[in-house]
Design a protein around this motif. Structure first.
Motif, short mmCIF file in Angstrom:
data_model
loop_
_atom_site.label_atom_id
_atom_site.label_comp_id
_atom_site.label_asym_id
_atom_site.label_seq_id
_atom_site.Cartn_x
_atom_site.Cartn_y
_atom_site.Cartn_z
N PRO A 9 0.81 -1.22 0.00
CA PRO A 9 0.00 0.00 0.00
C PRO A 9 0.85 1.27 0.00
N MET A 10 2.11 1.15 0.40
CA MET A 10 2.98 2.33 0.48
C MET A 10 3.94 2.42 -0.70
N SER A 11 3.81 1.52 -1.66
CA SER A 11 4.78 1.47 -2.75
C SER A 11 4.90 2.80 -3.48
N ASP A 12 3.77 3.46 -3.68
CA ASP A 12 3.80 4.76 -4.35
C ASP A 12 4.58 5.78 -3.53
N LYS A 13 4.44 5.71 -2.22
CA LYS A 13 5.16 6.67 -1.36
C LYS A 13 6.66 6.41 -1.38
N PHE A 14 7.05 5.14 -1.38
CA PHE A 14 8.48 4.82 -1.48
C PHE A 14 9.04 5.29 -2.81
N GLN A 15 8.24 5.14 -3.88
CA GLN A 15 8.68 5.61 -5.19
C GLN A 15 8.81 7.13 -5.18
N MET A 16 7.89 7.80 -4.51
CA MET A 16 7.95 9.25 -4.40
C MET A 16 9.20 9.68 -3.63
N PHE A 17 9.52 8.95 -2.57
CA PHE A 17 10.73 9.21 -1.78
C PHE A 17 11.97 9.03 -2.65
N GLU A 18 12.01 7.96 -3.41
CA GLU A 18 13.15 7.70 -4.29
C GLU A 18 13.30 8.80 -5.34
N ASN A 19 12.19 9.20 -5.95
CA ASN A 19 12.24 10.25 -6.97
C ASN A 19 12.73 11.57 -6.37
N ARG A 20 12.24 11.87 -5.17
CA ARG A 20 12.65 13.11 -4.50
C ARG A 20 14.15 13.12 -4.24
N LEU A 21 14.67 12.02 -3.71
CA LEU A 21 16.11 11.93 -3.43
C LEU A 21 16.94 12.10 -4.70
N ALA A 22 16.53 11.42 -5.76
CA ALA A 22 17.29 11.46 -7.01
C ALA A 22 17.32 12.88 -7.59
N LYS A 23 16.18 13.56 -7.55
CA LYS A 23 16.10 14.91 -8.08
C LYS A 23 16.97 15.89 -7.29
N VAL A 24 16.87 15.83 -5.97
CA VAL A 24 17.63 16.75 -5.12
C VAL A 24 19.13 16.45 -5.21
#
Length: 323
Positions: A9-24
């Motif tokens: 259920p949290m997979s989208d949030k983990f993906q969001m976390f990963e995307n945020r880290l990569a961008k920053v």
């Protein structure tokens, strides 16, 4: 390794976390390279679901986990944490062995900073502004280098030439190193911890600046030692006290909102006319009682001292006070 199925259920949030880290990471790493910096803050609780602080030190990663309210049992929370660390390691392309995790409470006193948490002594040398500093990512709550004061340290170096400099609550002496590198006539570093004073000496040696004839290190309770300072002695003072401290090694306890006027006025007595005090603290709701500070000029320089990796996230205050 965590079990991702638990977090479907949290997979989208983990993906969001990963995307945020990569961008920053992509953005900040370019700025750090341009400035010759090998340690910087990457992430600071940007997403509420991931209350972490992530800092890079060369090829090592410091992760601070902030205790917060959550609806997970202990096993589920541990799985969440491990999966989060997997994401960090993936984005930063480092081994999990190169991640150093610390758990922080939302309110810390200076005593917790002094307490040794480990003995593995994971130390390395990092670079900042052409200078070298030893950091320890395993044994203490903090690494030994407060990244948020990078610009303030540069300011001190720029005006330290031929000055008598006093660094109170000096911690590992990074301000002292900058002052000495700027050509200070003398640098006096004072702290309650012998461990950190020795660390300050090591940082001086790393930069070829260790000179007992010019620079001294005093083991003392700053609150008590202020009464022993000679009047009208120092040209430049760094005053970066803890927000609150009730260390057993201190005779008195410190509350920076309550005590800052007395503290600053005592420092002003030891400062020469036209001398400068850089005063900072981390109390979010701090209010400077300017009317009762016996100074010729007080300027809030917080905005000017925010480094690129702390934009919009810095909670401390910084003032330039002239006698």
């Amino acid at each position: 390794m965590s079990n991702p199925s638990i977090f479907a259920p949290m997979s989208d949030k983990f993906q969001m976390f990963e995307n945020r880290l990569a961008k920053v990471l992509k953005h900040l790493r370019k700025t750090a390279r341009r400035q010759g910096i090998t340690c910087f803050r990457l992430y600071d609780r940007d997403l509420p679901e991931f209350p972490l602080i992530i800092e890079l030190y060369e090829d090592k990663v410091y992760v601070a986990e902030y205790q917060s309210q959550h609806n997970l049992d202990d096993d589920a929370y541990e799985q969440w944490l491990q999966h989060s660390l997997d994401v960090v390691a993936k984005v930063l392309e480092v081994s999990r062995d190169d991640l150093y995790l610390r758990t922080r409470q939302r309110k810390q006193d200076r005593q917790s900073q002094y307490e040794k948490l480990d003995f593995s002594k994971e130390e390395l040398i990092v670079q900042e502004d052409g200078l070298k500093f030893k950091v320890n990512l395993s044994d203490y709550l903090d690494s030994g280098l407060f990244l948020d004061h990078r610009i303030t340290r540069h300011m001190v170096r720029e005006e330290a030439r031929d000055k008598k400099v006093l660094n109170l609550f000096c911690y590992t002496g990074s301000f002292s190193v900058y002052a000495a590198a700027g050509g200070a006539a003398t640098v006096t570093s004072i702290d309650l911890s012998k461990t950190y004073l020795q660390w300050a000496e090591e940082n001086m040696r790393l930069n070829g600046l260790f000179d007992p004839a010019k620079h001294e290190y005093i083991h003392a309770d700053v609150l008590q030692y202020l009464d022993e300072l000679k009047l009208n002695t120092y040209d430049l003072v760094i005053l970066d006290p803890p927000t609150f401290s009730n260390s057993k090694r201190m005779k008195d306890f410190l509350d920076i909102q309550r005590d800052h006027v007395t503290l600053i006025n005592k420092v002003l007595l030891a400062t020469r006319k036209d001398g400068v005090i850089y005063f900072s603290n981390n109390l979010r709701r701090f209010e400077l009682d300017e009317a009762n500070i016996e100074a010729a000029s007080i300027r809030n320089i917080t905005a000017q001292t925010v480094p690129f990796d702390f934009q919009g996230k810095l909670l401390r205050h910084c003032f330039r006070i002239i006698k």
